[in-house]
Design a protein around this motif. Structure first.
Motif, PDB file in Angstrom:
ATOM      1  N   LYS A 163       3.002  -2.004  14.419  1.00 30.69           N
ATOM      2  CA  LYS A 163       1.537  -1.966  14.352  1.00 30.69           C
ATOM      3  C   LYS A 163       1.125  -0.767  13.509  1.00 30.69           C
ATOM      4  CE  LYS A 163       0.251  -4.254  18.590  1.00 30.69           C
ATOM      5  NZ  LYS A 163       0.598  -4.028  19.990  1.00 30.69           N
ATOM      6  N   THR A 164       0.158  -0.997  12.626  1.00 23.05           N
ATOM      7  CA  THR A 164      -0.309   0.099  11.761  1.00 23.05           C
ATOM      8  C   THR A 164      -0.695   1.307  12.601  1.00 23.05           C
ATOM      9  OG1 THR A 164      -1.057  -1.445  10.088  1.00 23.05           O
ATOM     10  CG2 THR A 164      -2.044   0.729  10.031  1.00 23.05           C
ATOM     11  N   LYS A 165      -1.360   1.047  13.710  1.00 20.36           N
ATOM     12  CA  LYS A 165      -1.815   2.168  14.544  1.00 20.36           C
ATOM     13  C   LYS A 165      -0.615   3.004  15.012  1.00 20.36           C
ATOM     14  CE  LYS A 165      -4.435   3.527  18.545  1.00 20.36           C
ATOM     15  NZ  LYS A 165      -3.378   4.483  18.879  1.00 20.36           N
ATOM     16  N   SER A 190       6.630  -0.271   2.529  1.00 23.25           N
ATOM     17  CA  SER A 190       5.421  -0.966   2.100  1.00 23.25           C
ATOM     18  C   SER A 190       4.350  -0.759   3.170  1.00 23.25           C
ATOM     19  CB  SER A 190       5.721  -2.456   1.931  1.00 23.25           C
ATOM     20  OG  SER A 190       4.533  -3.153   1.648  1.00 23.25           O
ATOM     21  N   GLY A 191       3.287  -0.085   2.824  1.00 22.96           N
ATOM     22  CA  GLY A 191       2.227   0.202   3.797  1.00 22.96           C
ATOM     23  C   GLY A 191       2.813   0.914   4.989  1.00 22.96           C
ATOM     24  N   SER A 192       2.521   0.376   6.172  1.00 20.97           N
ATOM     25  CA  SER A 192       3.016   1.038   7.384  1.00 20.97           C
ATOM     26  C   SER A 192       4.323   0.413   7.879  1.00 20.97           C
ATOM     27  CB  SER A 192       1.940   0.997   8.468  1.00 20.97           C
ATOM     28  OG  SER A 192       1.479  -0.314   8.656  1.00 20.97           O
ATOM     29  N   GLY A 193       4.953  -0.461   7.048  1.00 20.65           N
ATOM     30  CA  GLY A 193       6.244  -1.038   7.390  1.00 20.65           C
ATOM     31  C   GLY A 193       6.112  -2.206   8.354  1.00 20.65           C
ATOM     32  N   ALA A 253       8.436  10.644   8.280  1.00 19.95           N
ATOM     33  CA  ALA A 253       7.940  10.466   9.653  1.00 19.95           C
ATOM     34  C   ALA A 253       8.100   9.030  10.131  1.00 19.95           C
ATOM     35  CB  ALA A 253       6.467  10.873   9.713  1.00 19.95           C
ATOM     36  N   ARG A 254       8.047   8.081   9.196  1.00 21.18           N
ATOM     37  CA  ARG A 254       8.017   6.672   9.598  1.00 21.18           C
ATOM     38  C   ARG A 254       9.353   5.955   9.509  1.00 21.18           C
ATOM     39  NH1 ARG A 254       2.485   4.396   6.712  1.00 21.18           N
ATOM     40  NH2 ARG A 254       1.071   4.882   8.440  1.00 21.18           N
ATOM     41  N   LYS A 255      10.277   6.500   8.734  1.00 19.10           N
ATOM     42  CA  LYS A 255      11.453   5.673   8.410  1.00 19.10           C
ATOM     43  C   LYS A 255      12.303   5.322   9.629  1.00 19.10           C
ATOM     44  CE  LYS A 255      14.700   9.206   6.855  1.00 19.10           C
ATOM     45  NZ  LYS A 255      15.644   9.546   5.810  1.00 19.10           N
ATOM     46  N   ALA A 265     -10.583   2.108   8.827  1.00 18.38           N
ATOM     47  CA  ALA A 265     -11.179   1.423   7.654  1.00 18.38           C
ATOM     48  C   ALA A 265     -10.446   1.864   6.389  1.00 18.38           C
ATOM     49  CB  ALA A 265     -12.667   1.728   7.562  1.00 18.38           C
ATOM     50  N   ILE A 266      -9.205   1.386   6.251  1.00 20.33           N
ATOM     51  CA  ILE A 266      -8.372   1.815   5.123  1.00 20.33           C
ATOM     52  C   ILE A 266      -8.675   0.909   3.921  1.00 20.33           C
ATOM     53  CG2 ILE A 266      -6.006   2.389   4.445  1.00 20.33           C
ATOM     54  CD1 ILE A 266      -5.349   1.826   7.499  1.00 20.33           C
ATOM     55  N   ALA A 267      -8.635   1.494   2.710  1.00 20.06           N
ATOM     56  CA  ALA A 267      -9.039   0.717   1.532  1.00 20.06           C
ATOM     57  C   ALA A 267      -7.885   0.283   0.644  1.00 20.06           C
ATOM     58  CB  ALA A 267     -10.024   1.527   0.698  1.00 20.06           C
ATOM     59  N   ASP A 268      -6.699   0.911   0.792  1.00 18.92           N
ATOM     60  CA  ASP A 268      -5.666   0.681  -0.237  1.00 18.92           C
ATOM     61  C   ASP A 268      -5.226  -0.777  -0.328  1.00 18.92           C
ATOM     62  OD1 ASP A 268      -4.398   1.036   2.215  1.00 18.92           O
ATOM     63  OD2 ASP A 268      -3.045   2.609   1.541  1.00 18.92           O
ATOM     64  N   ASN A 269      -4.985  -1.446   0.804  1.00 16.07           N
ATOM     65  CA  ASN A 269      -4.580  -2.851   0.738  1.00 16.07           C
ATOM     66  C   ASN A 269      -5.728  -3.757   0.283  1.00 16.07           C
ATOM     67  OD1 ASN A 269      -2.714  -1.894   3.374  1.00 16.07           O
ATOM     68  ND2 ASN A 269      -1.687  -3.308   1.973  1.00 16.07           N
ATOM     69  N   VAL A 270      -6.896  -3.593   0.899  1.00 13.80           N
ATOM     70  CA  VAL A 270      -7.996  -4.522   0.582  1.00 13.80           C
ATOM     71  C   VAL A 270      -8.452  -4.380  -0.869  1.00 13.80           C
ATOM     72  CG1 VAL A 270      -8.867  -4.944   2.920  1.00 13.80           C
ATOM     73  CG2 VAL A 270      -9.750  -2.993   1.637  1.00 13.80           C
ATOM     74  N   ALA A 318       0.837  -1.204   0.000  1.00 15.24           N
ATOM     75  CA  ALA A 318       0.000   0.000   0.000  1.00 15.24           C
ATOM     76  C   ALA A 318       0.867   1.247   0.000  1.00 15.24           C
ATOM     77  CB  ALA A 318      -0.906   0.009   1.224  1.00 15.24           C
ATOM     78  N   ASN A 319       0.268   2.330  -0.393  1.00 13.47           N
ATOM     79  CA  ASN A 319       0.869   3.676  -0.464  1.00 13.47           C
ATOM     80  C   ASN A 319       1.744   3.848  -1.710  1.00 13.47           C
ATOM     81  OD1 ASN A 319      -0.347   4.017   2.028  1.00 13.47           O
ATOM     82  ND2 ASN A 319       1.535   3.816   3.191  1.00 13.47           N
ATOM     83  N   VAL A 320       2.645   2.887  -1.927  1.00 15.19           N
ATOM     84  CA  VAL A 320       3.553   2.950  -3.090  1.00 15.19           C
ATOM     85  C   VAL A 320       4.240   4.326  -3.148  1.00 15.19           C
ATOM     86  CG1 VAL A 320       3.843   2.192  -5.479  1.00 15.19           C
ATOM     87  CG2 VAL A 320       1.799   1.511  -4.234  1.00 15.19           C
ATOM     88  N   ALA A 326       2.278   3.251  13.554  1.00 12.06           N
ATOM     89  CA  ALA A 326       2.870   3.945  12.401  1.00 12.06           C
ATOM     90  C   ALA A 326       1.986   5.108  11.954  1.00 12.06           C
ATOM     91  CB  ALA A 326       3.080   2.966  11.249  1.00 12.06           C
ATOM     92  N   ARG A 327       0.714   5.044  12.262  1.00  5.90           N
ATOM     93  CA  ARG A 327      -0.179   6.171  11.920  1.00  5.90           C
ATOM     94  C   ARG A 327      -0.058   7.287  12.958  1.00  5.90           C
ATOM     95  NH1 ARG A 327      -3.335   4.652   7.582  1.00  5.90           N
ATOM     96  NH2 ARG A 327      -4.923   6.241   7.740  1.00  5.90           N
ATOM     97  N   ASP A 328       0.260   6.891  14.176  1.00  5.03           N
ATOM     98  CA  ASP A 328       0.377   7.900  15.242  1.00  5.03           C
ATOM     99  C   ASP A 328       1.555   8.851  15.020  1.00  5.03           C
ATOM    100  OD1 ASP A 328      -1.867   7.004  16.488  1.00  5.03           O
ATOM    101  OD2 ASP A 328      -0.826   5.861  18.054  1.00  5.03           O
ATOM    102  N   GLY A 362       1.531   7.708  -2.719  1.00  2.61           N
ATOM    103  CA  GLY A 362       0.065   7.602  -2.640  1.00  2.61           C
ATOM    104  C   GLY A 362      -0.455   7.147  -1.295  1.00  2.61           C
ATOM    105  N   PHE A 363      -0.088   7.855  -0.233  1.00  2.30           N
ATOM    106  CA  PHE A 363      -0.524   7.447   1.109  1.00  2.30           C
ATOM    107  C   PHE A 363      -2.044   7.221   1.162  1.00  2.30           C
ATOM    108  CE2 PHE A 363      -2.100   8.534   5.366  1.00  2.30           C
ATOM    109  CZ  PHE A 363      -1.489   7.515   6.071  1.00  2.30           C
ATOM    110  N   ASP A 364      -2.420   6.054   1.614  1.00  2.18           N
ATOM    111  CA  ASP A 364      -3.832   5.643   1.773  1.00  2.18           C
ATOM    112  C   ASP A 364      -4.624   5.626   0.465  1.00  2.18           C
ATOM    113  OD1 ASP A 364      -3.667   5.043   4.446  1.00  2.18           O
ATOM    114  OD2 ASP A 364      -4.947   6.676   5.146  1.00  2.18           O
ATOM    115  N   SER A 365      -3.959   5.836  -0.671  1.00  3.77           N
ATOM    116  CA  SER A 365      -4.749   5.880  -1.898  1.00  3.77           C
ATOM    117  C   SER A 365      -4.221   4.996  -3.032  1.00  3.77           C
ATOM    118  CB  SER A 365      -4.888   7.327  -2.393  1.00  3.77           C
ATOM    119  OG  SER A 365      -3.628   7.899  -2.571  1.00  3.77           O
TER     120      SER A 365
HETATM  121  N1  HSE Z   1      -2.138   3.141   4.000  1.00  4.60           N
HETATM  122  C1  HSE Z   1      -1.984   2.473   5.260  1.00  4.60           C
HETATM  123  C2  HSE Z   1      -0.908   3.150   6.075  1.00  4.60           C
HETATM  124  C3  HSE Z   1      -1.608   1.065   5.005  1.00  4.60           C
HETATM  125  O1  HSE Z   1       0.129   3.465   5.506  1.00  4.60           O
HETATM  126  O2  HSE Z   1      -1.104   3.377   7.261  1.00  4.60           O
HETATM  127  C4  HSE Z   1      -1.551   0.238   6.232  1.00  4.60           C
HETATM  128  O3  HSE Z   1      -2.728  -0.472   6.388  1.00  4.60           O
END
Ligand code: HSE
Length: 307
Positions: free
Chosen positions: A180-182, A257-260, A231-233, A135-140, A13-15, A184-186, A18-21
């Motif tokens: 955890k995705t959460k 890849s996604g949230s790592g 922010a995430r690396k 409820a993220i859509a990019d992976n699903v 996801a993200n690629v 990585a989003r924080d 394209g975060f979340d899209s």
């Molecule tokens: N787009 C999401 C993120 C993917 O980067 O947090 C993880 O589910």
């Protein structure tokens, strides 16, 4: 149909930009799931292998989706579910998404194919919410639609299936740590400067144009993320080393890849992909951190029926 076995792919996801899209499905790894119709209503998980996941049907991303779909469709039967995880949760490769998307797809087959891919994506997003709170859509969507997808809008949900250039390959390294995705989003910024937003959306446009025109240079120039990656690396040990080794060996670009913590690199052709694989492997093998790697095509079809 009384029984179905499916393969639900890992997804990136993200690629980068394209975060979340943006997202795409990979060929090489994924989960296997079986769905068996039962006379008794409701859902039951009878076996989970390959990962330590909950059997609680309301807390497991897959069974939560099955339960919701059976209820929504007013089904007069139930489903017994088995899940074999082919890759780990917390890897950034859409583990909960594979479960949720696979569950939506498999259940739909037993329901007689009553839902569209867009509706299945919505059900699978519910599974993502159960698993990680968003409820993220990019992976699903990538798992359900296959290939490369763009989540053009969340409300109303609109998914655009994008073309995949023939020679596009992905190399991925999964350092054996869990993010955890959460979490990585924080760490993400809640606001970004307008200048950064302009850079980011211009790159999304460039990447999509590159996919449509098989323009690998444009794809390469556009694989830049100045929003989530900075922010995430720091959550990913030796991220810069991985990225630099990939680029040095000829990758078009590399990112989280996604949230790592998995880091992906896109490459043109098998020869470059092999060189990138070796270069990343070389750079990581003395870090003291275990890792797994794979090379894959972008899967044009996503979820597949096995039998
Ligand atoms: N787009 C999401 C993120 C993917 O980067 O947090 C993880 O589910």
């Amino acid at each position: 149909m009384k029984y179905i076995k499916i393969f639900a792919p890992a997804t990136v996801a993200n690629v980068s930009c394209g975060f979340d899209s943006l997202g795409f499905a990979v060929d090489a790894i994924g989960d296997e799931m079986t769905f068996t119709k039962t006379a008794e209503k409701g859902v039951q998980i009878t076996n989970i292998t390959g990962a330590d996941l909950t059997y609680n049907v309301d807390e497991n991303a897959a069974s939560a989706v099955v339960k919701k779909m059976l209820h929504t469709a007013n089904a007069d039967f139930g489903i017994e579910l088995t899940i074999h995880k082919g890759f780990s949760p917390g890897s950034g490769l859409g583990s909960s998404a594979a479960s949720a998307a696979g569950a939506a797809f498999g259940t739909n087959q037993l329901l007689g194919d009553m839902y569209s891919n867009l509706e299945l994506t919505k059900f699978a997003m519910f599974g993502e919410k159960v698993a990680c709170g968003s409820a993220i859509a990019d992976n699903v969507a990538a798992a359900i639609f296959g290939g490369f997808i763009l989540v053009r809008s969340y409300e109303p949900l609109e998914i655009i299936k994008l073309p995949v250039p023939n020679e596009l390959r992905v190399v991925a390294i999964h350092p054996q740590i869990t993010i955890k995705t959460k979490d990585a989003r924080d760490v993400l910024p809640t606001k970004i400067p307008l200048k950064d937003a302009v850079t980011q959306w211009a790159n999304v446009g460039g990447l999509i144009s590159g996919l449509y025109t098989d323009n690998y240079n444009l794809i390469s120039n556009s694989l830049v993320d100045i929003v989530a990656e900075p922010a995430r690396k720091s959550l990913i040990p030796f991220f810069d080393n991985i990225k630099n080794s990939a680029l040095k060996a000829g990758a078009l670009g590399a990112g989280i890849s996604g949230s790592g913590p998995t880091v992906f690199a896109l490459c043109k052709g098998d020869t470059v992909a092999k060189a990138v694989y070796k270069s990343i492997e070389e750079s990581y093998k003395n870090t003291g951190i275990d890792f797994e790697m794979f090379v894959s095509k972008v899967s044009p079809e996503g979820i597949k029926i096995i039998k």
